[in-house]
Design a protein around this motif. Structure first.
Motif, mmCIF file in Angstrom:
data_model
loop_
_atom_site.group_PDB
_atom_site.id
_atom_site.type_symbol
_atom_site.label_atom_id
_atom_site.label_comp_id
_atom_site.label_asym_id
_atom_site.label_seq_id
_atom_site.Cartn_x
_atom_site.Cartn_y
_atom_site.Cartn_z
ATOM 1 N N VAL A 23 0.935 -1.049 0.033
ATOM 2 C CA VAL A 23 -0.120 0.049 0.019
ATOM 3 C C VAL A 23 0.738 1.191 0.050
ATOM 4 C CG1 VAL A 23 -1.791 1.050 1.314
ATOM 5 C CG2 VAL A 23 -1.933 -1.236 1.291
ATOM 6 N N ALA A 47 2.792 1.546 -3.381
ATOM 7 C CA ALA A 47 1.897 1.926 -4.402
ATOM 8 C C ALA A 47 1.795 3.457 -4.505
ATOM 9 C CB ALA A 47 0.706 1.097 -4.548
ATOM 10 N N PHE A 75 -2.116 -9.088 -6.370
ATOM 11 C CA PHE A 75 -3.460 -8.406 -6.691
ATOM 12 C C PHE A 75 -3.298 -6.679 -6.245
ATOM 13 C CE2 PHE A 75 -6.876 -7.113 -3.979
ATOM 14 C CZ PHE A 75 -7.645 -6.543 -4.704
ATOM 15 N N GLU A 76 -2.849 -6.486 -5.295
ATOM 16 C CA GLU A 76 -3.078 -5.571 -4.522
ATOM 17 C C GLU A 76 -2.115 -4.271 -5.037
ATOM 18 O OE1 GLU A 76 -1.945 -8.077 -1.756
ATOM 19 O OE2 GLU A 76 -0.474 -6.828 -0.762
ATOM 20 N N PHE A 87 -3.715 -3.371 -8.290
ATOM 21 C CA PHE A 87 -5.145 -2.518 -7.867
ATOM 22 C C PHE A 87 -4.746 -1.178 -7.555
ATOM 23 C CE2 PHE A 87 -8.556 -1.708 -4.850
ATOM 24 C CZ PHE A 87 -9.697 -1.755 -5.804
ATOM 25 N N LEU A 88 -3.833 -0.901 -6.797
ATOM 26 C CA LEU A 88 -3.451 0.417 -6.359
ATOM 27 C C LEU A 88 -2.850 1.383 -7.408
ATOM 28 C CD1 LEU A 88 -2.209 -0.783 -2.751
ATOM 29 C CD2 LEU A 88 -4.399 0.499 -3.247
ATOM 30 N N TYR A 109 -3.194 1.060 -10.886
ATOM 31 C CA TYR A 109 -4.101 1.175 -11.933
ATOM 32 C C TYR A 109 -5.318 2.096 -11.924
ATOM 33 C CZ TYR A 109 -8.347 -1.780 -11.110
ATOM 34 O OH TYR A 109 -9.453 -2.293 -10.543
ATOM 35 N N TYR A 152 -10.195 -8.056 -11.465
ATOM 36 C CA TYR A 152 -11.411 -8.426 -12.139
ATOM 37 C C TYR A 152 -12.104 -9.281 -10.911
ATOM 38 C CZ TYR A 152 -15.030 -10.826 -14.795
ATOM 39 O OH TYR A 152 -16.453 -11.133 -15.023
ATOM 40 N N TYR A 187 -11.675 -9.293 -7.810
ATOM 41 C CA TYR A 187 -11.919 -8.219 -6.578
ATOM 42 C C TYR A 187 -13.035 -7.759 -7.053
ATOM 43 C CZ TYR A 187 -12.074 -4.276 -3.889
ATOM 44 O OH TYR A 187 -12.589 -3.021 -3.137
#
Lengths: 323, 516
Positions: free
Chosen positions: A145, A148, A257-258, A261-262, A264, A278, A280
C-alpha cells in the motif's frame, strides 16, 4: 518350460522377501529417526491445518454459497461459475494482461537479484558490502500500500520527484500513470526495487558454498575476473538459480493483486486489468464468493501446469529439478 | 455509487483480498464471544435490566469507548446495557466470520444496505417489519418518513437494517471556490461550464503552475456523479423523473457535452494531468497552496481548509459556489448524495429478538432523538428560549463525538442535524443554507434479488469498466470524440439493455411493495 516357471516363482519369492525386509527397515528407520519426526511435526501440522484443510473450501466454486447456511447446506450448481468466467467478454484480455505482466515480471525481475548478488560478491570492502545489502533489503519490508502510494506520488506530474527527474532528462510531460504503455514498466520496476535486495540473500548463501579451490585453480590457469565469473561463480549457483526459476514460473500468474489494484486507473485498464483485479471487482465487492473461488481454482490449475512443465523441461535438459 | 470513501475503500479493500482464505477457514474458526442469550437476565426494577451483544465498527478518529456517557443515558431510558464487540481487522471480514460460524451478536452494524439485504435474504437477519406491533415509535416514524423506509426495503419487501434520518447531511457534496482569490482578480464565480473554463483559463495565466479546477474523485470516474447532474444527465444508470424511465447517462448527448468540456479543460492544463490517480493528500496540498481554486467535495471541507489555513493567511476563504450549469439555461443542481446507508441489523438467531426490537424502537422516539443528537440536558446542553445550545466544553463535532459518543456508530438512528451544525463555523452554516437550495431529487435505489444481482455483477461490471476506460480516454484525448457513436454501440453490445430492464423491473416491484 518348467525351468522358466521355476525361475519366475523364484523371482516372486525374492520380491516378497525384499518387501518384508523393507517394511521392517522402514519401521526401524522410523524408530531411529523418531526425534527428527517429532521436530518435523509442528511443520506438518501447519501444512495440514492451514494449507490442506482449507483446500476443501474450493468446493464452494461448485455451489451457490450461502454464508449463513454454510458450505454443507448450499445448493450445488455444477460448472455454472466456470462457464460464467469463460463466457465473459473480457476473458481473453484479462488472461493476456495477466500472462504478459507475469512474464515481464519474471524476465526482468528474476535476473535482477542474481546480478545484484554477483556484484555484491565481487565487492571486497566488507563494510560497504554490508551497507549496500542492508539498504537493499529495506524496501522489502514496506507494505504494498505504501509502495504504491509512493509510486503514484513520485510519478505524479503535479509535483512528483521522479517526474521532475524525467523532465530534466527531456521526457517532457510524461504522464506515466495515465499511459497504458507505461504500466508494465512501472509495475515491474517497482517490484524490482522492492524485492531484488531481499532475494539476493539466497544467492549470496549459495555463493558461499562454492569451493575456493576452484577459484585458485582458475587463477593458476590465468583466468581473469570475468572468466572466473563465467566458469566458476555462475555454474556454482546454477542449481539454485534453476530451482528458483521453476518456482517462480509457477508464480507467473500469481501477480500480487493489491499492487496492480492500487496502481491502475481507468486510463490504464487496457494493460493493467488482470484476473486478480477482475475477481476483486466482481467477486469480493459484489460478495460473489463462489465465482471468485472458481476463478482462483482455475488459475491455480494453470499455475500447477506451469510448474510441472518447467520442472520436466529442466529435468530433461539440465538434470536439475525440484522432484 | 457511494463516493464518500471511494479512495479509502480502494486502499483498505486490499485487506479484503485475504478474505477468500479467511472464508475457507471460517468453517473451523469459532469466535469466543458468547451470545447475548446466555447473559440476558430479568431483573425486577423498571425498566428491566437487559444485556445485548452488539458488533459495531469503531471510527479511528473517535474510537469506541465503553465509558462514553451516551451508553449510560441510553441505559437509563431502556435498561439495556450493551456488550460491544469490535471487529478484529475489517468489519466486513468479521461479519463474514460471525455469520459463517453461526455465532451472531444480537445487533450488528453494517456499512451498506446491500450487505444487509444479502445476509437478510440468506436468513441471517430478522425482518424488522415482522415486529412493528411491538414498536409504537417506529410505526409512527415510518409514517413520517415513508421514503426512508422504502429505500431500505429488500427486493422481497423486508426490512433488515434500521433506517436513519438526519445524519446523512454529513455526506453533502458541493462546489467550492476560493472567494478571496476570485475577488482579488475581479473574477466572478462561474455560473456555467463555459464561464468555468474562462475563469480557469484566466487563473492559469495568473498562476501558471496551478490547476484551477481540481478534485480528488477521478478514480473510477466518481466525480462524474457530481458533474453529470450539471448536464442534466446521470453518472451511471439513473431514474429520469421527467420521462419516468431508467436511463444510462454515459451514452447520452448531454454526457458527451460534459466529456467535451472536461477534455477541453484537460488539454489546456486546467485540471490536474493526473486527475485519474490523484490522491487525497495531493489534492489537499494543491488546494492549500494556492494551486487550485475551484473544487467539488464534501461540504465539511470548508472548515477543514479555512480554519487551519487562516492562521497563516487570514484572507483564505474557501466558500460555497453555485453548481455551474452545463450550458446557459441548464438546471443548476447538486446530486442528492446526503444519505447515510449504515445501520444496525438484528440477528435472526438471537433468542430475544422481540426485546431487541423494543430496544431499537426507543431510538425512533423524540426523546431518543434529543439524546442521540444533543446528549443530556444540563450535562451537555442547555435550552435557551426554545433553542438548544451545547455547553462550551466541545470544540467541534469531532470533539463532541470523541468525548461523549454522541452520533457514533450504534448510538443513533434519528438525528437532529442542527446539533452538528451548532458546532460548525459560521461559514459552514451559511454554506449549508445555500447548498440546500440546489438539491436534485433523491434517486430511487431499488433493491435487487439474487438473480438480478448476479447479472448486475457480471454485465454491470463489464459496462462500467467499458465506460470508465473510454470516458477516461476521451478526456485524455487518446480516443477521439468522433468515435462517440462507436462507443455508444459498444456499450449497448455489452448488454446495457439487460441492465436497464433489471432496474425497471426492480423499481416496479419496489413501487408495489406496501408498507405494513
Amino acid at each position: 518350460m518348467s525351468l522358466l516357471r521355476d525361475d519366475h516363482e523364484r523371482r516372486i519369492c525374492e520380491i516378497r522377501h525384499i518387501r518384508v525386509r523393507s517394511d521392517k527397515n522402514l519401521l526401524r528407520k522410523l524408530n531411529q529417526t523418531k526425534y527428527l519426526w517429532l521436530l518435523f511435526l509442528p511443520c506438518l501440522l501447519y501444512y495440514v491445518v492451514f494449507k490442506y484443510a482449507p483446500m476443501f473450501g474450493i468446493v464452494i466454486s461448485f455451489k451457490d454459497y450461502n454464508l449463513f447456511k454454510g458450505i454443507q447446506e448450499s445448493a450445488w450448481v455444477g460448472w455454472k461459475y466456470y462457464r460464467m468466467f469463460f463466457e465473459n467478454p473480457d476473458f481473453m484480455k484479462l488472461m493476456r494482461n495477466t500472462l504478459l505482466l507475469g512474464v515481464y515480471n519474471l524476465a526482468f525481475g528474476f535476473p535482477a537479484p542474481i546480478v545484484l548478488a554477483v556484484l555484491l560478491n565481487e565487492v571486497k570492502h566488507s563494510f560497504f558490502k554490508r551497507f549496500v545489502q542492508t539498504v537493499s533489503y529495506l524496501p522489502h519490508f514496506i507494505s504494498n500500500v505504501v509502495v504504491a502510494s509512493m509510486v503514484v506520488m513520485f510519478l505524479s506530474p503535479t509535483g512528483g520527484i521522479l517526474h521532475e527527474l524525467l523532465k530534466w532528462f527531456g521526457a517532457a510531460n510524461a504522464n506515466v500513470m495515465m499511459e497504458p504503455e507505461w504500466f508494465r514498466t512501472v509495475y515491474v520496476a517497482s517490484e524490482i526495487w522492492q524485492h531484488a535486495g531481499w532475494e539476493t540473500i539466497i544467492y549470496l548463501a549459495a555463493l558461499t558454498t562454492i569451493d575456493p579451490v576452484l577459484y585458485e585453480a582458475a587463477d593458476m590457469d590465468g583466468a581473469g575476473r570475468f572468466r572466473k565469473l563465467w566458469h566458476v561463480t555462475l555454474p556454482g549457483i546454477r542449481p539454485t538459480i534453476i530451482i528458483l526459476l521453476i518456482l517462480n514460473i509457477g508464480k507467473v500468474l500469481e501477480i500480487g493483486f493489491e499492487k496492480v489494484f492500487l496502481l491502475y486507473n481507468p486510463a490504464t485498464y487496457e494493460t493493467a486489468d488482470i484476473i486478480g483485479t477482475y475477481v476483486y471487482r466482481v467477486g469480493l465487492v459484489q460478495g460473489n464468493y463462489s465465482y471468485a473461488t472458481a476463478i482462483d481454482l482455475f488459475m491455480g490449475i494453470i499455475s500447477l501446469i506451469f510448474v510441472i512443465a518447467a520442472n520436466t523441461i529442466s529435468r530433461r535438459v539440465g538434470n536439475t529439478s525440484i522432484w | 455509487m457511494k463516493k464518500s470513501s471511494a479512495r479509502i475503500r480502494k486502499w483498505t479493500a486490499i485487506v479484503m483480498a485475504g478474505c477468500l482464505l479467511a472464508l475457507a477457514l471460517a468453517g473451523c474458526a469459532k469466535e469466543g464471544g458468547k451470545s447475548g442469550a446466555d447473559m440476558a437476565q430479568k431483573g425486577g426494577d423498571p425498566p428491566d435490566k437487559k444485556i445485548f451483544t452488539m458488533l459495531i465498527d469503531s471510527n479511528p478518529t473517535f474510537p469506541y469507548k465503553k465509558d462514553w456517557p451516551i451508553w449510560k443515558w441510553i441505559e437509563e431510558k431502556t435498561g439495556v446495557s450493551l456488550r460491544v464487540q469490535l471487529p478484529s481487522g475489517k468489519l466486513a471480514d468479521t461479519l463474514n466470520l460471525v455469520i459463517a460460524s453461526n455465532n451472531l451478536p444480537d445487533l450488528m452494524f453494517m456499512t451498506d444496505r446491500r450487505t444487509a439485504n444479502k445476509y437478510g435474504q440468506q436468513g441471517a437477519l430478522a425482518n424488522i417489519l415482522d415486529y412493528t406491533d411491538d414498536m409504537p415509535n417506529f410505526k409512527k416514524w415510518m409514517e413520517k418518513y415513508p421514503e426512508m423506509v422504502r429505500q431500505a426495503l429488500s427486493a422481497d419487501g423486508k426490512l433488515f437494517m434500521f433506517p436513519n434520518e438526519g445524519f446523512g447531511e454529513t455526506n453533502r457534496m458541493i462546489w467550492m471556490y476560493r472567494e478571496d482569490v476570485f475577488a482579488k482578480h475581479g473574477l466572478k464565480p462561474p455560473a456555467t461550464f463555459d464561464e468555468l473554463y474562462e475563469a480557469a483559463k484566466q487563473l492559469k495565466t495568473l498562476y501558471p503552475d496551478s490547476y484551477p479546477f481540481s478534485f480528488r474523485f477521478g478514480e473510477e470516474l466518481g466525480i462524474f456523479v457530481n458533474l453529470a447532474e450539471n448536464f442534466e444527465t446521470g453518472g451511471d444508470i439513473y431514474y429520469h423523473f421527467g420521462s419516468k424511465e431508467w436511463e444510462y447517462g454515459p451514452i447520452q448527448d448531454n454526457y458527451k457535452k460534459l466529456v467535451e468540456a472536461m477534455h477541453r479543460m484537460y488539454k489546456d492544463g486546467l485540471i490536474p494531468p493526473d486527475w485519474l490517480s490523484i490522491q487525497t493528500k495531493q489534492w489537499q496540498d494543491i488546494v492549500s497552496t494556492n494551486k487550485a481554486f475551484i473544487t467539488v467535495d464534501y461540504i465539511s471541507r470548508i472548515d477543514f481548509f479555512n480554519i487551519p489555513l487562516r492562521k497563516d493567511d487570514p484572507s483564505f476563504n474557501l466558500a460555497f459556489m453555485e453548481p455551474p450549469a452545463g450550458w446557459a439555461g441548464a438546471k443548476q443542481f447538486n446530486p442528492y448524495l446526503h444519505t447515510l446507508e449504515t445501520g444496525l441489523t438484528v440477528a435472526s438467531t438471537s433468542s430475544h429478538i422481540t426485546d431487541v426490537m423494543k430496544y431499537m424502537d426507543f431510538f425512533y422516539s423524540e426523546e431518543a432523538r434529543v439524546i442521540a443528537s444533543w446528549g443530556k440536558e444540563g450535562e451537555t446542553f442547555t435550552t435557551e428560549g426554545g433553542t438548544r445550545k451545547f455547553k462550551a466544553d466541545f470544540a467541534d463535532a469531532v470533539d463532541l463525538r470523541s468525548k461523549t459518543g454522541i452520533a457514533t456508530n450504534g448510538a443513533y438512528t434519528w438525528i437532529d442535524y442542527d446539533s452538528q451544525l451548532a458546532l460548525a463555523s459560521e461559514d459552514l452554516q451559511k454554506a449549508y443554507e445555500q447548498a440546500r437550495k440546489f438539491d436534485a431529487k433523491l434517486q430511487p435505489k431499488p433493491a435487487f434479488n439474487e438473480q438480478e444481482t448476479e447479472v448486475l455483477a457480471l454485465t454491470g461490471e463489464a459496462v462500467k469498466k467499458h465506460r470508465s476506460e473510454n470516458i477516461a480516454k476521451f478526456i485524455l484525448g487518446t480516443r477521439p470524440l468522433s468515435d462517440w457513436d462507436q462507443y455508444v454501440k459498444e456499450a449497448e453490445n455489452l448488454g446495457l439493455q439487460k441492465l436497464l430492464d433489471i432496474y425497471k423491473q426492480a423499481y416496479a416491484r419496489a413501487a408495489e411493495l406496501q408498507l405494513k
